[in-house]
Design a protein around this motif. Structure first.
Motif, PDB file in Angstrom:
ATOM      1  N   ARG B   8      17.794  35.272  -0.320  1.00  0.00           N
ATOM      2  CA  ARG B   8      18.559  36.072   0.756  1.00  0.00           C
ATOM      3  C   ARG B   8      19.562  37.068   0.058  1.00  0.00           C
ATOM      4  N   LEU B   9      20.324  36.385  -0.982  1.00  0.00           N
ATOM      5  CA  LEU B   9      21.333  37.151  -1.506  1.00  0.00           C
ATOM      6  C   LEU B   9      20.706  38.199  -2.419  1.00  0.00           C
ATOM      7  N   GLN B  12      19.217  41.029  -0.287  1.00  0.00           N
ATOM      8  CA  GLN B  12      20.316  42.169   0.219  1.00  0.00           C
ATOM      9  C   GLN B  12      20.742  42.792  -1.157  1.00  0.00           C
ATOM     10  N   GLY B  13      20.781  42.496  -2.286  1.00  0.00           N
ATOM     11  CA  GLY B  13      21.304  43.209  -3.538  1.00  0.00           C
ATOM     12  C   GLY B  13      20.138  44.338  -3.654  1.00  0.00           C
ATOM     13  N   LEU B  16      19.849  47.389  -1.409  1.00  0.00           N
ATOM     14  CA  LEU B  16      20.716  48.424  -1.604  1.00  0.00           C
ATOM     15  C   LEU B  16      20.131  49.640  -1.926  1.00  0.00           C
ATOM     16  N   ARG B 308      27.523  47.491  -9.137  1.00  0.00           N
ATOM     17  CA  ARG B 308      28.186  46.655  -8.401  1.00  0.00           C
ATOM     18  C   ARG B 308      29.179  45.714  -9.077  1.00  0.00           C
ATOM     19  N   ARG B 310      32.398  45.955  -9.001  1.00  0.00           N
ATOM     20  CA  ARG B 310      33.526  45.782  -7.846  1.00  0.00           C
ATOM     21  C   ARG B 310      33.175  44.474  -7.058  1.00  0.00           C
ATOM     22  N   GLU B 311      31.758  44.660  -6.821  1.00  0.00           N
ATOM     23  CA  GLU B 311      31.489  43.326  -5.866  1.00  0.00           C
ATOM     24  C   GLU B 311      31.344  42.035  -6.826  1.00  0.00           C
ATOM     25  N   ARG B 315      33.458  38.755  -5.582  1.00  0.00           N
ATOM     26  CA  ARG B 315      32.857  37.262  -5.602  1.00  0.00           C
ATOM     27  C   ARG B 315      33.650  36.216  -6.245  1.00  0.00           C
ATOM     28  N   GLN B 328      22.911  34.737  -9.332  1.00  0.00           N
ATOM     29  CA  GLN B 328      22.667  36.007  -8.348  1.00  0.00           C
ATOM     30  C   GLN B 328      22.032  36.793  -8.856  1.00  0.00           C
TER      31      GLN B 328
END
Lengths: 234, 404
Positions: B8-9, B12-13, B16, B308, B310-311, B315, B328
């Motif tokens: 799922r993660l 979502q990535g 984008l 990503r 910053r993401e 995290r 991930q």
């Protein structure tokens, strides 16, 4: 036997190696934070206040000195242990909120639990409960881009609190907010302190710092003054 | 972290940049589709050839007189080679101890008629030993006997389809049919055998459409025959026996190349060699396709990680370890190639069905081929995703948080 301070920096220095002149961001700073206290670290830009906060939060490693949590040195933990510590005992609040844009509000909050040992079944209820406590339950399914600055910072606060940390580390949490919203966020922080949490806040704003019990002033990487306040409202 | 959560993660990535993610997976889609389609065509051909060779029999040897070049015919005439004759069959039987059974054959394509019904068929005039040589199974009646052969009796044994065609509503046994201009009595019918699809010509007869008669009913000048069907005692003896028969016949024919030795076992070995070359070609195409696709995936994943950063910092501040970050981003790469692989498999199967339908080629998609294609696609994601994932994980959390 006297119990050690809850959180303590001992002669901490942080030097960034450069090609010619090394940059000394912190130079032998010592600090003690008691359990349940609210400490503000103040100083102008470049004084080293954010560097100190990052060292306290295990996001960076000191060049020398020690960071002690309940007497245990946490400055040189390996990656896994430092990550566990950040997840279980620390909560971070940033000036720019740092919410993950592709996730909804509730998913952003659940992200902390993703790395915790808490069972999957309680994630949603926990995230919604903490969101409820800051009166933002109706925003659960929204994305960060749909929130105002104040709402985003409150969601970030909910995220910081969801795993029930001992210490809240806030780096200019009101820096991007108008004064009224900033006040509201500070009120929330004070409420958390009343519940027994330890808060370390970085700011360059004297009025914000005065809401803490104690102000520690840094200049050019050195601690220049520490004083008690009345925790007054501006 | 559970696989479902990771997926799922990762989704979502990837969501984008849906278009970018889709385009990057297209390389994998076409790579896998090409490999699956080629493997299906290859597998279809393999099964057909093996079935055909299997029908010829791996203990069989067939000596045939066939269509040869003018040069070979002239040479045979100049050295007065008599061609394939009954005496060759006798010589083989005497000289070669590994022969289990041997049957001389004359054959003609003729029209077979019964009443108003007419069928094109191959009349095979032979001896009773043909039944053993060709593993003939009688459905009703009997096979050609020694007495039929001796007395040149006008009897015939019909293949299953031929019998059904001529006598759809009645038993063929005891009926009379006309082969060319002469009447024959039906004394037996054969059990159905089945035959590979059209397109393959390894020389096997369609047993279901033959009419078997005594050899003496189809006389030929100089005892000429069209074929000697031979069965060898064991498959281990086939190679040596083939060499012995070849040298015997060369000597008898004074070196003339007016016969042809068909050895199914050697055909199989030759086919297996070709097959392994085909496998190398398909494997190379797969590797190149997936390499190109994988480089595209790595490119996109590096861009994702850079965007990503910053993401990653967020995290890490929330408690993600380096291993969590690697997991991930690796999962994103695997999801991308896995989904590309799955679409590729579907396209490949559809492609092979289209080949089968429009080109008439036999195709077969085995589950092993599908699993292998998916595993290759996933491995590509793993291989080409590890570097971007490691790049993401090795970022300093503080610098990542400050990244604009």
């Amino acid at each position: 036997m006297i119990a050690p301070p809850f959180l303590q920096a001992v002669e901490v220095s942080r030097v960034y190696p450069r090609f010619q002149n090394a940059l000394v961001a912190l130079d032998g700073v010592s600090l003690e934070v008691n359990r349940g206290s609210f400490v503000a670290i103040m100083g102008p830009s470049g004084s080293g206040k954010s560097t100190l906060l990052n060292l306290l939060g295990c996001l960076d490693t000191p060049s020398s000195g020690r960071i002690l949590l309940e007497g245990e040195d946490i400055a040189r933990l390996d990656d896994r242990a430092a990550s566990r510590l950040r997840n279980r005992r620390l909560g971070f609040l940033f000036q720019s909120f740092n919410l993950i844009p592709q996730m909804t509000v509730v998913e952003n909050i659940e992200t902390v639990l993703l790395y915790s040992d808490r069972p999957r079944g309680e994630w949603r209820s926990r995230a919604l409960a903490v969101l409820e406590s800051i009166q933002l339950a109706e925003r659960a399914a929204h994305r960060p881009a749909e929130l105002s600055g104040g709402e985003a910072q409150r969601v970030a606060l909910a995220r910081a609190l969801v795993n029930d940390p001992d210490i809240l580390l806030a780096d200019e949490p009101t820096g991007n907010l108008d004064s009224k919203t900033g006040e509201h966020v500070l009120d929330l922080l004070l409420g958390l302190q009343d519940q027994g949490r330890t808060i370390v806040l970085v700011t360059h704003d004297e009025a914000v710092a005065r809401r803490a019990q104690r102000i520690v002033e840094l200049k050019d990487g050195r601690l220049v003054r520490a004083r008690q306040t009345n925790g007054e409202t501006s | 972290m559970s696989p479902g959560l990771l997926a799922r993660l990762a989704w979502q990535g990837l969501a984008l940049h849906k278009l970018r993610s889709t385009l990057s997976a297209i390389g994998i889609v076409f790579g896998v589709a090409a490999v699956v389609a080629m493997m299906s065509v290859g597998e279809g051909a393999r099964r057909e050839v093996l079935s055909e060779i299997g029908k010829l029999g791996l203990t069989r040897i067939s000596v045939r007189t066939g269509e040869f070049s003018d040069e070979a015919q002239n040479e045979a005439a100049s050295i007065q080679s008599p061609g394939l004759t009954l005496r060759d069959a006798e010589a083989i039987s005497e000289v070669c101890p590994t022969v289990a059974s041997l049957a001389p054959v004359r054959q003609r394509s003729v029209q077979v008629a019964s009443g108003q019904r007419r069928e094109e068929a191959l009349v095979v005039a032979t001896t009773p030993s043909f039944a053993r040589t060709e593993d003939i199974v009688i459905a009703a009646g009997r096979f050609v006997s020694d007495a039929d052969l001796r007395d040149a009796k006008r009897v015939v044994v019909l293949g299953h389809d031929l019998s059904e065609g001529l006598f759809p509503y009645q038993d063929a046994l005891g009926e009379r049919v006309r082969l060319g201009g002469e009447w024959f009595s039906v004394v037996g019918t054969l059990a159905p055998r089945g035959r590979a699809k059209r397109g393959l010509r390894l020389g096997s007869r369609d047993i279901d459409r033959i009419a078997l008669a005594p050899l003496t009913c189809l006389p030929a000048p100089g005892d000429a025959i069209d074929e000697i069907a031979i069965s060898i005692v064991s498959s281990d003896e086939v190679g040596g026996s083939a060499r012995l028969i070849d040298s015997l016949l060369r000597r008898r024919h004074r070196g003339a190349q007016d016969f042809e030795l068909v050895v199914p076992q050697q055909l199989l070995a030759g086919y297996e060699r070709t097959r392994s070359q085909f496998n190398v070609v398909v494997g190379s195409i797969a590797v190149i396709s997936l390499l190109v696709g994988g480089i595209g995936i790595m490119n996109i994943m590096l861009a994702n990680v850079s965007e990503r950063t910053r993401e990653v910092g967020v995290r890490r501040s929330l408690g993600a370890s380096r291993a969590d970050v690697v997991q991930q981003f690796l999962c994103e790469a695997i999801l991308l190639t896995g989904a590309g692989g799955a679409v590729g498999v579907v396209l490949g199967v559809l492609g092979s069905l289209a080949v089968s339908r429009f080109a008439g080629w036999a195709t077969a998609t085995s589950p092993a081929a599908i699993l292998m294609a998916l595993a290759l696609a996933t491995a590509t994601g793993l291989g080409f995703g590890i570097y971007p994932a490691w790049q993401a994980a090795s970022k300093n959390p503080l610098e990542a948080l400050r990244h604009e």
